[in-house]
Design an enzyme around this catalytic site. Structure first.
Site, mmCIF file in Angstrom:
data_model
loop_
_atom_site.group_PDB
_atom_site.id
_atom_site.type_symbol
_atom_site.label_atom_id
_atom_site.label_comp_id
_atom_site.label_asym_id
_atom_site.label_seq_id
_atom_site.Cartn_x
_atom_site.Cartn_y
_atom_site.Cartn_z
ATOM 1 N N GLU A 173 -13.756 -0.028 17.283
ATOM 2 C CA GLU A 173 -14.694 0.167 16.175
ATOM 3 C C GLU A 173 -15.931 -0.702 16.356
ATOM 4 O O GLU A 173 -15.798 -1.891 16.678
ATOM 5 C CB GLU A 173 -13.990 -0.173 14.848
ATOM 6 C CG GLU A 173 -12.817 0.757 14.566
ATOM 7 C CD GLU A 173 -11.999 0.364 13.338
ATOM 8 O OE1 GLU A 173 -11.164 1.169 12.892
ATOM 9 O OE2 GLU A 173 -12.190 -0.764 12.826
ATOM 10 N N PRO B 279 1.738 -2.774 10.175
ATOM 11 C CA PRO B 279 0.762 -3.612 10.868
ATOM 12 C C PRO B 279 0.746 -3.324 12.362
ATOM 13 O O PRO B 279 1.664 -2.679 12.893
ATOM 14 C CB PRO B 279 1.260 -5.031 10.592
ATOM 15 C CG PRO B 279 2.734 -4.871 10.397
ATOM 16 C CD PRO B 279 2.915 -3.538 9.725
ATOM 17 N N ARG C 84 -4.101 0.839 11.142
ATOM 18 C CA ARG C 84 -4.773 0.348 12.339
ATOM 19 C C ARG C 84 -4.904 1.487 13.348
ATOM 20 O O ARG C 84 -3.977 2.276 13.535
ATOM 21 C CB ARG C 84 -3.989 -0.811 12.973
ATOM 22 C CG ARG C 84 -4.105 -2.138 12.238
ATOM 23 C CD ARG C 84 -5.490 -2.748 12.425
ATOM 24 N NE ARG C 84 -5.614 -4.089 11.856
ATOM 25 C CZ ARG C 84 -6.073 -4.361 10.655
ATOM 26 N NH1 ARG C 84 -6.436 -3.358 9.851
ATOM 27 N NH2 ARG C 84 -6.174 -5.597 10.225
ATOM 28 N N ILE D 273 0.835 -1.199 0.000
ATOM 29 C CA ILE D 273 0.000 0.000 0.000
ATOM 30 C C ILE D 273 0.873 1.254 0.000
ATOM 31 O O ILE D 273 0.642 2.186 -0.779
ATOM 32 C CB ILE D 273 -0.958 -0.001 1.203
ATOM 33 C CG1 ILE D 273 -1.947 -1.168 1.085
ATOM 34 C CG2 ILE D 273 -1.706 1.325 1.303
ATOM 35 C CD1 ILE D 273 -2.802 -1.380 2.320
ATOM 36 N N HIS E 120 -13.941 3.324 8.594
ATOM 37 C CA HIS E 120 -13.210 2.135 8.143
ATOM 38 C C HIS E 120 -13.745 1.651 6.791
ATOM 39 O O HIS E 120 -14.184 0.490 6.646
ATOM 40 C CB HIS E 120 -13.300 1.011 9.182
ATOM 41 C CG HIS E 120 -12.145 0.047 9.089
ATOM 42 N ND1 HIS E 120 -11.567 -0.525 10.199
ATOM 43 C CD2 HIS E 120 -11.456 -0.446 8.016
ATOM 44 C CE1 HIS E 120 -10.581 -1.330 9.814
ATOM 45 N NE2 HIS E 120 -10.499 -1.290 8.493
#
Length: 318
Positions: A266, A209, A237, A159, A285
């Site tokens: 969330e 991560p 995250r 990404i 999200h």
């Protein structure tokens, strides 16, 4: 063979699980709570469990005696106790890189919203503010060019590499920090230390991560090294940032803006300090959620299971 899908709502609403149904006796649930008893009730006799965000912890895995395979519908695998799965000889797979294009696109969308204020000014026009203006133009929040600004990427996986190319297309200077050295063929990008990145960047985007070493990576100490004009982006995250520290920095003008698609808990909780922080942009999200991306996720999830059943393991979490 019993297959249980614990939380497929986001895919069930407009995608077809026909290919999964062909592989066994399927039980599909739109949502499953985090209650261990509810999870065990649903998976107690299952050999195959597919989960998106429903946690499978050590207790649940230890009690699910028939369980042989866990398929995670996503790239991150913190939702499953991997050590417990391995101890119980359970194969765990994930879906890497399925959303790289979508998340990179959304990361830049957040940045463009901060510097271009499209949403705000669209709303002001519809509210009649332009109608009442004596001039041909008006704006009520600062607007910025990206050209010549420095984009700092923390992490340099799939990404981040796509975000780097998009930033370069806007004529930004691109630097990145990674925990190990990366060979980068492009001459327009440079690897730097974390301190250098924090000090030099006009925009910082998080792409690592969630691990014990990255939780609260953005905190009072790291913020103190940033420019007060910095724009901070998070599509990775929520736990990567200390939300109280970031909210305080926003309210004190210690950082200019924070735009995030993820938070620690969330759905977001009403007491989250970011909800009342200045210049804070929060989306629910959705960076992963374009139809094409979810369709790809479903296809890879099913293919992971088919490969496992054929004795040809792919995308296994070690």
């Amino acid at each position: 063979m019993k297959i249980v899908l614990l939380d497929g709502y986001e895919l069930n609403r407009d995608l077809n699980w026909k290919l999964l149904r062909e592989l066994g006796d399927c039980s599909f649930y739109n949502r499953t709570s985090e209650d261990n008893n509810e999870i065990l009730e649903r998976i107690s006799d299952a050999e195959i469990v597919i989960t998106h965000k429903t946690p499978l912890n050590e207790y649940v895995i230890g009690k699910a005696h028939n369980l042989k395979y866990i398929g995670i519908m996503g790239t991150g695998y913190d939702v499953v106790d991997i050590n417990s799965a391995h101890k119980n000889n359970i194969i765990v797979t994930n879906v890497p890189t399925y959303a790289s294009d979508a998340v990179a696109q959304f990361t830049i969308s957040l940045l463009l919203e901060v510097v271009g204020q499209v949403g705000l000014h669209n709303q002001l026009v519809h509210n009649g503010n332009w109608l009442k203006s004596p001039d041909f133009t008006f704006w009520n929040k600062p607007l910025f060019e990206l050209s010549g600004k420095t984009l700092g990427l923390i992490g340099f996986g799939h990404i981040a590499q796509k975000v780097a190319k998009l930033g370069h297309a806007f004529n930004m200077n691109v630097i990145f920090y990674n925990h190990h050295s990366k060979v980068v063929p492009e001459k327009w990008i440079k690897q730097v230390s974390l301190d250098e990145l924090l000090q030099q960047s006009d925009v910082i985007s998080l792409h690592v991560p969630q691990t014990p070493t990255t939780i609260d990576l953005i905190n009072k100490t790291t913020i103190s090294k940033m420019k007060p004009t910095v724009i901070l982006l998070n599509t990775a995250r929520g736990s990567l940032i200390n939300e109280s520290d970031v909210a305080e920095a926003l309210n004190r003008g210690r950082i200019y803006a924070f735009a995030t698609d993820v938070v620690q808990h969330e759905p977001i909780r009403p007491e989250n300090p970011l909800l009342k922080a200045k210049n804070c942009y929060i989306t629910p999200h959705i960076a992963w959620a374009p139809f094409e991306t979810r369709e790809r996720l479903l296809g890879i999830t099913v293919n992971n299971l088919k490969s496992y059943l054929a004795g040809n393991l792919v995308n296994v979490v070690d």
